[in-house]
Write a protein that holds these residues in place. Structure first.
Motif, PDB file in Angstrom:
ATOM      1  N   ALA A  53      11.739  -1.766   7.416  1.00 40.31           N
ATOM      2  CA  ALA A  53      10.621  -1.442   8.306  1.00 40.31           C
ATOM      3  C   ALA A  53       9.380  -1.931   7.580  1.00 40.31           C
ATOM      4  O   ALA A  53       8.990  -1.357   6.554  1.00 40.31           O
ATOM      5  CB  ALA A  53      10.546   0.051   8.584  1.00 40.31           C
ATOM      6  N   ALA A  54       8.787  -3.014   8.065  1.00 39.77           N
ATOM      7  CA  ALA A  54       7.655  -3.657   7.388  1.00 39.77           C
ATOM      8  C   ALA A  54       6.430  -3.623   8.310  1.00 39.77           C
ATOM      9  O   ALA A  54       6.481  -4.160   9.420  1.00 39.77           O
ATOM     10  CB  ALA A  54       8.006  -5.088   7.002  1.00 39.77           C
ATOM     11  N   TYR A  55       5.358  -2.998   7.842  1.00 43.36           N
ATOM     12  CA  TYR A  55       4.155  -2.813   8.657  1.00 43.36           C
ATOM     13  C   TYR A  55       2.907  -3.195   7.888  1.00 43.36           C
ATOM     14  O   TYR A  55       2.897  -3.216   6.657  1.00 43.36           O
ATOM     15  CB  TYR A  55       4.003  -1.341   9.059  1.00 43.36           C
ATOM     16  CG  TYR A  55       5.172  -0.779   9.822  1.00 43.36           C
ATOM     17  CD1 TYR A  55       5.369  -1.087  11.161  1.00 43.36           C
ATOM     18  CD2 TYR A  55       6.084   0.074   9.202  1.00 43.36           C
ATOM     19  CE1 TYR A  55       6.429  -0.570  11.855  1.00 43.36           C
ATOM     20  CE2 TYR A  55       7.150   0.595   9.897  1.00 43.36           C
ATOM     21  CZ  TYR A  55       7.331   0.267  11.224  1.00 43.36           C
ATOM     22  OH  TYR A  55       8.396   0.775  11.907  1.00 43.36           O
ATOM     23  N   LEU A 110      10.937   1.144   3.660  1.00 40.69           N
ATOM     24  CA  LEU A 110       9.679   1.192   4.408  1.00 40.69           C
ATOM     25  C   LEU A 110       8.635   0.582   3.495  1.00 40.69           C
ATOM     26  O   LEU A 110       8.458   1.033   2.352  1.00 40.69           O
ATOM     27  CB  LEU A 110       9.278   2.626   4.759  1.00 40.69           C
ATOM     28  CG  LEU A 110       7.847   2.787   5.280  1.00 40.69           C
ATOM     29  CD1 LEU A 110       7.684   2.111   6.630  1.00 40.69           C
ATOM     30  CD2 LEU A 110       7.466   4.241   5.358  1.00 40.69           C
ATOM     31  N   ILE A 111       7.987  -0.476   3.965  1.00 43.18           N
ATOM     32  CA  ILE A 111       6.972  -1.136   3.152  1.00 43.18           C
ATOM     33  C   ILE A 111       5.763  -1.447   4.023  1.00 43.18           C
ATOM     34  O   ILE A 111       5.901  -1.926   5.143  1.00 43.18           O
ATOM     35  CB  ILE A 111       7.542  -2.409   2.471  1.00 43.18           C
ATOM     36  CG1 ILE A 111       6.497  -3.044   1.551  1.00 43.18           C
ATOM     37  CG2 ILE A 111       8.120  -3.381   3.468  1.00 43.18           C
ATOM     38  CD1 ILE A 111       7.073  -4.083   0.594  1.00 43.18           C
ATOM     39  N   VAL A 112       4.592  -1.143   3.486  1.00 43.48           N
ATOM     40  CA  VAL A 112       3.327  -1.376   4.177  1.00 43.48           C
ATOM     41  C   VAL A 112       2.495  -2.304   3.302  1.00 43.48           C
ATOM     42  O   VAL A 112       2.256  -2.008   2.129  1.00 43.48           O
ATOM     43  CB  VAL A 112       2.576  -0.047   4.426  1.00 43.48           C
ATOM     44  CG1 VAL A 112       1.252  -0.296   5.123  1.00 43.48           C
ATOM     45  CG2 VAL A 112       3.450   0.926   5.215  1.00 43.48           C
ATOM     46  N   SER A 113       2.068  -3.423   3.886  1.00 41.78           N
ATOM     47  CA  SER A 113       1.297  -4.401   3.119  1.00 41.78           C
ATOM     48  C   SER A 113       0.366  -5.189   4.037  1.00 41.78           C
ATOM     49  O   SER A 113       0.749  -5.553   5.156  1.00 41.78           O
ATOM     50  CB  SER A 113       2.237  -5.369   2.408  1.00 41.78           C
ATOM     51  OG  SER A 113       1.517  -6.412   1.792  1.00 41.78           O
ATOM     52  N   THR A 114      -0.801  -5.485   3.548  1.00 46.59           N
ATOM     53  CA  THR A 114      -1.727  -6.330   4.310  1.00 46.59           C
ATOM     54  C   THR A 114      -1.189  -7.760   4.411  1.00 46.59           C
ATOM     55  O   THR A 114      -1.602  -8.506   5.292  1.00 46.59           O
ATOM     56  CB  THR A 114      -3.123  -6.354   3.664  1.00 46.59           C
ATOM     57  OG1 THR A 114      -2.996  -6.810   2.304  1.00 46.59           O
ATOM     58  CG2 THR A 114      -3.775  -4.981   3.691  1.00 46.59           C
ATOM     59  N   ARG A 126      11.745 -12.003   5.896  1.00 46.31           N
ATOM     60  CA  ARG A 126      11.958 -13.124   4.971  1.00 46.31           C
ATOM     61  C   ARG A 126      11.114 -12.967   3.712  1.00 46.31           C
ATOM     62  O   ARG A 126      11.551 -13.317   2.611  1.00 46.31           O
ATOM     63  CB  ARG A 126      11.648 -14.440   5.661  1.00 46.31           C
ATOM     64  CG  ARG A 126      12.719 -14.842   6.641  1.00 46.31           C
ATOM     65  CD  ARG A 126      12.392 -16.161   7.302  1.00 46.31           C
ATOM     66  NE  ARG A 126      13.464 -16.561   8.188  1.00 46.31           N
ATOM     67  CZ  ARG A 126      13.305 -17.313   9.257  1.00 46.31           C
ATOM     68  NH1 ARG A 126      12.106 -17.772   9.568  1.00 46.31           N
ATOM     69  NH2 ARG A 126      14.332 -17.625  10.013  1.00 46.31           N
ATOM     70  N   MET A 127       9.911 -12.440   3.854  1.00 51.09           N
ATOM     71  CA  MET A 127       9.053 -12.194   2.692  1.00 51.09           C
ATOM     72  C   MET A 127       9.694 -11.173   1.760  1.00 51.09           C
ATOM     73  O   MET A 127       9.671 -11.326   0.539  1.00 51.09           O
ATOM     74  CB  MET A 127       7.667 -11.722   3.141  1.00 51.09           C
ATOM     75  CG  MET A 127       6.854 -12.792   3.836  1.00 51.09           C
ATOM     76  SD  MET A 127       5.352 -12.138   4.626  1.00 51.09           S
ATOM     77  CE  MET A 127       4.370 -11.722   3.176  1.00 51.09           C
ATOM     78  N   ALA A 135       0.847  -1.190   0.000  1.00 47.79           N
ATOM     79  CA  ALA A 135       0.000   0.000   0.000  1.00 47.79           C
ATOM     80  C   ALA A 135       0.885   1.244   0.000  1.00 47.79           C
ATOM     81  O   ALA A 135       0.479   2.307  -0.462  1.00 47.79           O
ATOM     82  CB  ALA A 135      -0.893   0.002   1.231  1.00 47.79           C
ATOM     83  N   LYS A 136       2.099   1.076   0.525  1.00 47.73           N
ATOM     84  CA  LYS A 136       3.073   2.164   0.564  1.00 47.73           C
ATOM     85  C   LYS A 136       4.460   1.547   0.509  1.00 47.73           C
ATOM     86  O   LYS A 136       4.706   0.496   1.090  1.00 47.73           O
ATOM     87  CB  LYS A 136       2.923   2.981   1.846  1.00 47.73           C
ATOM     88  CG  LYS A 136       3.904   4.112   1.973  1.00 47.73           C
ATOM     89  CD  LYS A 136       3.676   4.916   3.239  1.00 47.73           C
ATOM     90  CE  LYS A 136       4.651   6.086   3.268  1.00 47.73           C
ATOM     91  NZ  LYS A 136       4.401   6.962   4.420  1.00 47.73           N
ATOM     92  N   ILE A 137       5.343   2.234  -0.207  1.00 50.07           N
ATOM     93  CA  ILE A 137       6.722   1.772  -0.287  1.00 50.07           C
ATOM     94  C   ILE A 137       7.641   2.983  -0.436  1.00 50.07           C
ATOM     95  O   ILE A 137       7.345   3.891  -1.210  1.00 50.07           O
ATOM     96  CB  ILE A 137       6.910   0.778  -1.452  1.00 50.07           C
ATOM     97  CG1 ILE A 137       8.274   0.128  -1.379  1.00 50.07           C
ATOM     98  CG2 ILE A 137       6.672   1.403  -2.780  1.00 50.07           C
ATOM     99  CD1 ILE A 137       8.405  -1.084  -2.285  1.00 50.07           C
ATOM    100  N   GLU A 138       8.692   3.005   0.359  1.00 53.96           N
ATOM    101  CA  GLU A 138       9.715   4.053   0.260  1.00 53.96           C
ATOM    102  C   GLU A 138      11.069   3.364   0.282  1.00 53.96           C
ATOM    103  O   GLU A 138      11.359   2.595   1.196  1.00 53.96           O
ATOM    104  CB  GLU A 138       9.629   5.030   1.430  1.00 53.96           C
ATOM    105  CG  GLU A 138       8.407   5.900   1.423  1.00 53.96           C
ATOM    106  CD  GLU A 138       8.346   6.840   2.624  1.00 53.96           C
ATOM    107  OE1 GLU A 138       9.368   7.009   3.330  1.00 53.96           O
ATOM    108  OE2 GLU A 138       7.268   7.390   2.859  1.00 53.96           O
ATOM    109  N   ILE A 139      11.882   3.637  -0.719  1.00 46.97           N
ATOM    110  CA  ILE A 139      13.217   3.069  -0.807  1.00 46.97           C
ATOM    111  C   ILE A 139      14.211   4.220  -0.819  1.00 46.97           C
ATOM    112  O   ILE A 139      14.122   5.115  -1.654  1.00 46.97           O
ATOM    113  CB  ILE A 139      13.382   2.221  -2.078  1.00 46.97           C
ATOM    114  CG1 ILE A 139      12.346   1.108  -2.097  1.00 46.97           C
ATOM    115  CG2 ILE A 139      14.805   1.676  -2.179  1.00 46.97           C
ATOM    116  CD1 ILE A 139      12.238   0.382  -3.418  1.00 46.97           C
ATOM    117  N   ILE A 140      15.129   4.177   0.121  1.00 47.97           N
ATOM    118  CA  ILE A 140      16.143   5.230   0.218  1.00 47.97           C
ATOM    119  C   ILE A 140      17.508   4.585   0.065  1.00 47.97           C
ATOM    120  O   ILE A 140      17.859   3.657   0.804  1.00 47.97           O
ATOM    121  CB  ILE A 140      16.050   5.974   1.565  1.00 47.97           C
ATOM    122  CG1 ILE A 140      14.672   6.622   1.680  1.00 47.97           C
ATOM    123  CG2 ILE A 140      17.168   6.992   1.697  1.00 47.97           C
ATOM    124  CD1 ILE A 140      14.335   7.125   3.056  1.00 47.97           C
TER     125      ILE A 140
END
Length: 81
Positions: free
Chosen positions: A74-76, A38-42, A54-55, A11-16
């Protein structure tokens, strides 16, 4: 990297790219990059941190072996943001 991570339906992804902070580091000399993600996923729902990481590693596949030297994840889930 975005294309590979699309498998996690973020739903959101930020790569720095933080590689510039590691100039002269052994991994930097070998061509491996340093990233913060930073990655946000259901898809992370009900999964502990290690399983989420691991995913991400699985989605990135060979990039983790060749192109990426260090990855801070950072995975939420959307509810955790």
């Amino acid at each position: 990297m975005n294309t590979l991570l699309a498998a996690l339906q973020p739903a959101k992804i930020e790569i720095i790219n933080d590689s510039h902070k590691h100039a002269g580091h052994v991994g930097a000399r070998g061509g491996g990059e340093h990233y913060r993600l930073l990655i946000v996923s259901t898809q992370f729902a009900s999964k502990p941190t290690l399983a989420r990481h691991r995913m991400v590693y699985s989605a990135l596949g060979d990039m983790m072996k060749h192109d990426i030297h260090a990855l801070a994840i950072a995975a939420y889930t959307p509810e955790e943001i």
